[in-house]
Design a protein around this motif. Sequence first.
Motif, PDB file in Angstrom:
ATOM      1  N   GLU A   1      58.169  50.152  68.378  1.00  0.00           N
ATOM      2  CA  GLU A   1      56.902  49.446  68.589  1.00  0.00           C
ATOM      3  C   GLU A   1      56.513  49.385  70.060  1.00  0.00           C
ATOM      4  O   GLU A   1      55.347  49.162  70.403  1.00  0.00           O
ATOM      5  N   ARG A   2      57.506  49.579  70.962  1.00  0.00           N
ATOM      6  CA  ARG A   2      57.264  49.630  72.410  1.00  0.00           C
ATOM      7  C   ARG A   2      57.504  51.037  72.943  1.00  0.00           C
ATOM      8  O   ARG A   2      57.748  51.215  74.121  1.00  0.00           O
ATOM      9  N   ARG A   3      57.437  52.017  72.065  1.00  0.00           N
ATOM     10  CA  ARG A   3      57.672  53.421  72.427  1.00  0.00           C
ATOM     11  C   ARG A   3      59.040  53.593  73.101  1.00  0.00           C
ATOM     12  O   ARG A   3      59.207  54.369  74.020  1.00  0.00           O
ATOM     13  N   ASN A   4      60.005  52.820  72.604  1.00  0.00           N
ATOM     14  CA  ASN A   4      61.396  52.866  73.084  1.00  0.00           C
ATOM     15  C   ASN A   4      61.494  52.683  74.604  1.00  0.00           C
ATOM     16  O   ASN A   4      62.291  53.335  75.281  1.00  0.00           O
ATOM     17  N   ALA A   5      60.664  51.758  75.101  1.00  0.00           N
ATOM     18  CA  ALA A   5      60.634  51.491  76.540  1.00  0.00           C
ATOM     19  C   ALA A   5      61.901  50.761  76.991  1.00  0.00           C
ATOM     20  O   ALA A   5      62.591  50.097  76.207  1.00  0.00           O
ATOM     21  N   LEU A   6      62.170  50.874  78.270  1.00  0.00           N
ATOM     22  CA  LEU A   6      63.365  50.286  78.861  1.00  0.00           C
ATOM     23  C   LEU A   6      63.119  48.856  79.307  1.00  0.00           C
ATOM     24  O   LEU A   6      62.128  48.562  79.976  1.00  0.00           O
ATOM     25  N   ASN A   7      64.037  47.965  78.923  1.00  0.00           N
ATOM     26  CA  ASN A   7      64.084  46.630  79.507  1.00  0.00           C
ATOM     27  C   ASN A   7      65.525  46.364  79.924  1.00  0.00           C
ATOM     28  O   ASN A   7      66.399  47.233  79.803  1.00  0.00           O
ATOM     29  N   ALA A   8      65.804  45.172  80.409  1.00  0.00           N
ATOM     30  CA  ALA A   8      67.140  44.870  80.935  1.00  0.00           C
ATOM     31  C   ALA A   8      68.214  45.025  79.867  1.00  0.00           C
ATOM     32  O   ALA A   8      69.313  45.525  80.142  1.00  0.00           O
TER      33      ALA A   8
ATOM     34  N   ILE B   1      68.874  48.837  79.143  1.00  0.00           N
ATOM     35  CA  ILE B   1      69.603  49.454  80.251  1.00  0.00           C
ATOM     36  C   ILE B   1      71.044  48.967  80.279  1.00  0.00           C
ATOM     37  O   ILE B   1      71.988  49.761  80.435  1.00  0.00           O
ATOM     38  N   GLY B   2      71.248  47.661  80.105  1.00  0.00           N
ATOM     39  CA  GLY B   2      72.599  47.106  80.123  1.00  0.00           C
ATOM     40  C   GLY B   2      73.455  47.632  78.990  1.00  0.00           C
ATOM     41  O   GLY B   2      74.652  47.917  79.170  1.00  0.00           O
ATOM     42  N   THR B   3      72.858  47.795  77.815  1.00  0.00           N
ATOM     43  CA  THR B   3      73.611  48.293  76.665  1.00  0.00           C
ATOM     44  C   THR B   3      73.982  49.758  76.844  1.00  0.00           C
ATOM     45  O   THR B   3      75.106  50.176  76.520  1.00  0.00           O
ATOM     46  N   LEU B   4      73.059  50.563  77.362  1.00  0.00           N
ATOM     47  CA  LEU B   4      73.380  51.966  77.649  1.00  0.00           C
ATOM     48  C   LEU B   4      74.474  52.067  78.698  1.00  0.00           C
ATOM     49  O   LEU B   4      75.371  52.918  78.608  1.00  0.00           O
ATOM     50  N   GLN B   5      74.412  51.191  79.698  1.00  0.00           N
ATOM     51  CA  GLN B   5      75.457  51.178  80.730  1.00  0.00           C
ATOM     52  C   GLN B   5      76.822  50.890  80.117  1.00  0.00           C
ATOM     53  O   GLN B   5      77.807  51.583  80.402  1.00  0.00           O
TER      54      GLN B   5
ATOM     55  N   ASP C   1      65.951  42.173  92.401  1.00  0.00           N
ATOM     56  CA  ASP C   1      66.744  41.135  93.045  1.00  0.00           C
ATOM     57  C   ASP C   1      67.126  41.686  94.418  1.00  0.00           C
ATOM     58  O   ASP C   1      68.018  42.529  94.532  1.00  0.00           O
ATOM     59  N   TYR C   2      66.426  41.239  95.441  1.00  0.00           N
ATOM     60  CA  TYR C   2      66.616  41.823  96.762  1.00  0.00           C
ATOM     61  C   TYR C   2      67.942  41.438  97.397  1.00  0.00           C
ATOM     62  O   TYR C   2      68.319  41.974  98.448  1.00  0.00           O
TER      63      TYR C   2
ATOM     64  N   ALA D   1      69.928  48.018  88.206  1.00  0.00           N
ATOM     65  CA  ALA D   1      70.632  48.367  86.962  1.00  0.00           C
ATOM     66  C   ALA D   1      70.278  49.781  86.501  1.00  0.00           C
ATOM     67  O   ALA D   1      71.142  50.528  86.041  1.00  0.00           O
ATOM     68  N   TYR D   2      69.010  50.164  86.609  1.00  0.00           N
ATOM     69  CA  TYR D   2      68.598  51.500  86.181  1.00  0.00           C
ATOM     70  C   TYR D   2      69.258  52.569  87.053  1.00  0.00           C
ATOM     71  O   TYR D   2      69.771  53.578  86.541  1.00  0.00           O
ATOM     72  N   ALA D   3      69.252  52.360  88.368  1.00  0.00           N
ATOM     73  CA  ALA D   3      69.892  53.323  89.263  1.00  0.00           C
ATOM     74  C   ALA D   3      71.388  53.411  88.986  1.00  0.00           C
ATOM     75  O   ALA D   3      71.985  54.491  89.036  1.00  0.00           O
ATOM     76  N   ASN D   4      72.006  52.281  88.674  1.00  0.00           N
ATOM     77  CA  ASN D   4      73.438  52.294  88.349  1.00  0.00           C
ATOM     78  C   ASN D   4      73.719  53.083  87.076  1.00  0.00           C
ATOM     79  O   ASN D   4      74.762  53.736  86.955  1.00  0.00           O
ATOM     80  N   LEU D   5      72.793  53.030  86.113  1.00  0.00           N
ATOM     81  CA  LEU D   5      72.947  53.818  84.896  1.00  0.00           C
ATOM     82  C   LEU D   5      72.931  55.309  85.224  1.00  0.00           C
ATOM     83  O   LEU D   5      73.754  56.084  84.710  1.00  0.00           O
ATOM     84  N   LEU D   6      72.022  55.718  86.095  1.00  0.00           N
ATOM     85  CA  LEU D   6      71.972  57.124  86.507  1.00  0.00           C
ATOM     86  C   LEU D   6      73.236  57.516  87.264  1.00  0.00           C
ATOM     87  O   LEU D   6      73.744  58.637  87.101  1.00  0.00           O
ATOM     88  N   ARG D   7      73.757  56.606  88.074  1.00  0.00           N
ATOM     89  CA  ARG D   7      75.009  56.880  88.790  1.00  0.00           C
ATOM     90  C   ARG D   7      76.170  57.065  87.815  1.00  0.00           C
ATOM     91  O   ARG D   7      77.008  57.951  87.986  1.00  0.00           O
ATOM     92  N   THR D   8      76.227  56.212  86.799  1.00  0.00           N
ATOM     93  CA  THR D   8      77.320  56.296  85.828  1.00  0.00           C
ATOM     94  C   THR D   8      77.283  57.614  85.079  1.00  0.00           C
ATOM     95  O   THR D   8      78.322  58.250  84.852  1.00  0.00           O
ATOM     96  N   ALA D   9      76.093  58.049  84.670  1.00  0.00           N
ATOM     97  CA  ALA D   9      75.967  59.319  83.951  1.00  0.00           C
ATOM     98  C   ALA D   9      76.485  60.475  84.799  1.00  0.00           C
ATOM     99  O   ALA D   9      77.072  61.429  84.273  1.00  0.00           O
ATOM    100  N   ARG D  10      76.320  60.383  86.089  1.00  0.00           N
ATOM    101  CA  ARG D  10      76.776  61.447  86.991  1.00  0.00           C
ATOM    102  C   ARG D  10      78.297  61.531  87.049  1.00  0.00           C
ATOM    103  O   ARG D  10      78.857  62.564  87.427  1.00  0.00           O
TER     104      ARG D  10
END
Length: 254
Positions: free
Chosen positions: A22-29, A32-36, A75-76, A82-91
């Motif tokens: 219903e949200r076109r499988n958009a990303l939220n926290a 992202i956290g579950t994929l991580q 969060d400065y 979190a999204y960047a960390n997911l990309l790092r983990t995949a690498r």
Amino acid sequence: MSELVHASRQDGRLMLTIDRPERRNALNAEVIGTLQDALDCARSDETIRAVVLSGAGDEAFCAGADLGGDAFAFDYAMPTSAYANLLRTARTLNVPLVARVNGACMAGGMGLLAMCDLAITARHATFGLPEAKMGVFPMQVLAVLQAQLPQRCLAQLCLTGEPIDAARAREIGLVNEVADDLDAVLDRLLSRLLANSPTALRRGMYAMKAMRSMSFDEAIAFGEGQLGLLALTQDAREGVAAFKEKRKPQWTGK
């Protein structure tokens, strides 16, 4: 897992499906956290031989960040997101990560696609980086796409914000194959992956990813050492023996 990301396992395969049609499988926290968490599990579980990432339904693989919330809140106090960390983990993942692109793949969804090692797509899928149309830019996605796409193709996607179709995505190397029967092609691909030595794939993927940031001299020397280590494994000895004896190898993953 969570209600927003479903997981299933079969014969060494871990299937991860973002379930927000219903949200076109958009990303939220939560997504992202579950994929991580799932990729962290796959990295430490030797029974997982391949990971597949897809979206629910047939309209969207992932439309990027969920713009219904504050998609660009940071969060400065934290040096990473979190999204960047997911990309790092995949690498750092040493099992094949396969994208099953079942529909539109946009913005941050392009990052999920690019972080995968292999990708197959439905013929009706579309691909794009529309961020500039909303006053932002695909900053994090660039980190994974710039090594995969020709410079001018990537620049056109980023600067115009216009999407491309599946045939064009295949032409520029964004995906491996365009499929009329997505699941049949996926099953054939996974069967080929799982027929190979898990040790060879695990150490081979480690080497491929490590070499990306090396000069030729560094990479060739690194490869020499890695080949020597791989030759000492049980799977390497079994593979040579099976070839000589003209039989199917029995892999131990050791």
